[in-house]
Design an enzyme around this catalytic site. Structure first.
Site, PDB file in Angstrom:
ATOM      1  N   CYS A 133      50.007 100.395   8.787  1.00 17.67           N
ATOM      2  CA  CYS A 133      50.930  99.477   9.463  1.00 17.67           C
ATOM      3  C   CYS A 133      52.388  99.847   9.180  1.00 17.67           C
ATOM      4  O   CYS A 133      53.258  99.673  10.041  1.00 17.67           O
ATOM      5  CB  CYS A 133      50.686  98.040   9.013  1.00 17.67           C
ATOM      6  SG  CYS A 133      49.169  97.316   9.638  1.00 17.67           S
TER       7      CYS A 133
ATOM      8  N   HIS B 160      44.182  94.351  15.218  1.00 19.51           N
ATOM      9  CA  HIS B 160      44.673  95.647  15.687  1.00 19.51           C
ATOM     10  C   HIS B 160      43.615  96.704  15.405  1.00 19.51           C
ATOM     11  O   HIS B 160      42.890  96.621  14.401  1.00 19.51           O
ATOM     12  CB  HIS B 160      45.950  96.057  14.947  1.00 19.51           C
ATOM     13  CG  HIS B 160      47.216  95.517  15.520  1.00 19.51           C
ATOM     14  ND1 HIS B 160      48.328  95.261  14.747  1.00 19.51           N
ATOM     15  CD2 HIS B 160      47.578  95.208  16.791  1.00 19.51           C
ATOM     16  CE1 HIS B 160      49.302  94.802  15.508  1.00 19.51           C
ATOM     17  NE2 HIS B 160      48.876  94.764  16.749  1.00 19.51           N
TER      18      HIS B 160
END
Length: 276
Positions: A269, A169
Site C-alpha cells: 500500500c 483491494h
C-alpha cells in the site's frame, strides 16, 4: 529449488507526516483507537530504507495536510512502460490525493499521464505480471475501469472479483512474486477465500504453481507484500507465508507495519512501482 533472480525496482513513496485514522473507509480503520504518527513514520522509514538496502531506487512525494491516507501511494497511479494511469478514488476523503500525484508525475518529466473517468484505485486493484494486468473489483475500483486501463496502458487486463470486505483491494489478497519472462511464467501468491468462485477457478487455471496463503497470512496483510523477484518484503507477522516462500527459493524480508495497518495498509500500500 528454483533460483530466484532479483531485479532493480523504482518506487514512489509518501512519508506519513500527517498520518491519522480520523474516519473509517475500510473494516480495519477504527477512529476510536489511538494511533501514533511518530511510530508510523518510524515504520515507514524502515520500509523505505529496506528497499534502498536491497538496491532499489525510492523517490518521495511531499505529503499534504488533511490527507492522512496519502502515505498509501500505491492507490494513486499505475505505471507501465512509462505510461501513467492516474487514480480516481471512491471515498471522498481521499479524492484530493489524485491531483497531487498527477502533478508529481508531470513535474518529473512524465508526458503520457492520463486521469481515469471511472473509479480506479490504481495499484490497490492492479497487479502487473509482466504479461497481463490482474485487475480487482468488488469494493473500490469499477469494473469499467479495467477496460479503461487496457485502452490507456495498452496491456491485456484480467478481471477478478473480490468478495470479502476485509480484502477490499486486490493488493490485500494477491501479489506478484516474480514477473513473467520469455522463458518463465509469472509467479504469484494469493488468498483464495478473498475471491469469488469464478475468480478462484481462473487463478488456479492461470497460476497452478501459485503460493496459496492462509487466513492468518491474509489477516496480518501478508498478501500486501512487495517482491523484486527474489527478496520479498512482508509484514513481521506473516511467518507462515515466509516459510512457504523460502521453500520456493525466495528470501523473505520482514518489516513492522503494525501502526500503518491500523489504517488498512501494509508494505505494498505504501509503495507505487514506476515501470519505465
Amino acid at each position: 529449488m528454483t533460483t530466484r533472480v532479483p531485479t532493480t525496482r523504482r518506487y514512489l513513496m509518501c512519508p506519513p507526516r500527517f498520518f491519522a485514522v480520523d474516519y473509517a473507509i475500510n473494516p480495519w480503520m477504527d477512529p476510536t483507537q489511538p494511533v501514533s504518527a511518530e511510530r508510523a513514520m518510524t515504520q515507514w522509514r524502515e520500509l523505505r530504507d529496506t528497499y534502498r538496502r536491497l538496491g532499489h531506487t525510492v523517490e518521495e512525494i511531499e505529503p499534504q495536510p488533511g490527507l492522512p491516507d496519502m502515505v498509501f501511494a500505491a492507490n494513486s497511479g499505475t505505471v507501465i512502460d512509462g505510461r501513467v494511469l492516474g487514480a480516481r478514488f471512491r471515498a471522498p476523503q481521499r479524492a484530493a490525493e489524485a491531483e497531487h500525484f498527477r502533478r508529481w508525475f508531470t513535474e518529473h518529466g512524465y508526458r503520457d499521464v492520463v486521469m481515469p473517468t471511472c473509479v480506479n484505485e490504481a495499484e490497490g486493484d492492479f497487479a502487473w505480471t509482466g504479461r497481463m494486468l490482474l485487475a480487482g473489483t468488488g469494493f473500490r475500483t469499477d469494473p469499467a475501469a479495467h477496460a479503461e486501463a487496457q485502452e490507456v496502458l495498452g496491456v491485456p487486463v484480467l478481471s477478478l472479483r473480490l468478495t470479502d470486505p476485509r480484502y477490499y483491494h486486490l493488493d490485500t489478497a494477491l501479489f506478484v512474486l516474480s514477473e513473467a519472462t520469455d522463458t518463465t511464467p509469472a509467479h504469484i501468491a494469493y488468498y483464495p477465500e478473498a475471491f469469488s468462485a469464478g475468480s478462484r477457478r481462473v487463478l488456479a487455471r492461470l497460476f497452478p504453481d501459485a503460493v496459496l496463503a492462509t487466513a492468518a497470512d491474509a489477516e496480518c496483510f501478508g498478501l500486501n507484500g512487495v517482491s523484486d523477484g527474489r527478496n520479498v518484503v512482508l509484514p513481521l507477522e506473516a511467518t507462515d507465508l515466509a516459510e512457504r516462500l523460502v521453500v520456493r527459493g525466495y528470501e523473505p524480508v520482514l518489516v513492522d507495519i503494525s501502526e500503518l495497518r491500523k489504517a488498512g495498509g501494509g508494505p505494498k500500500c505504501c509503495t507505487l512501482e514506476i515501470r519505465k
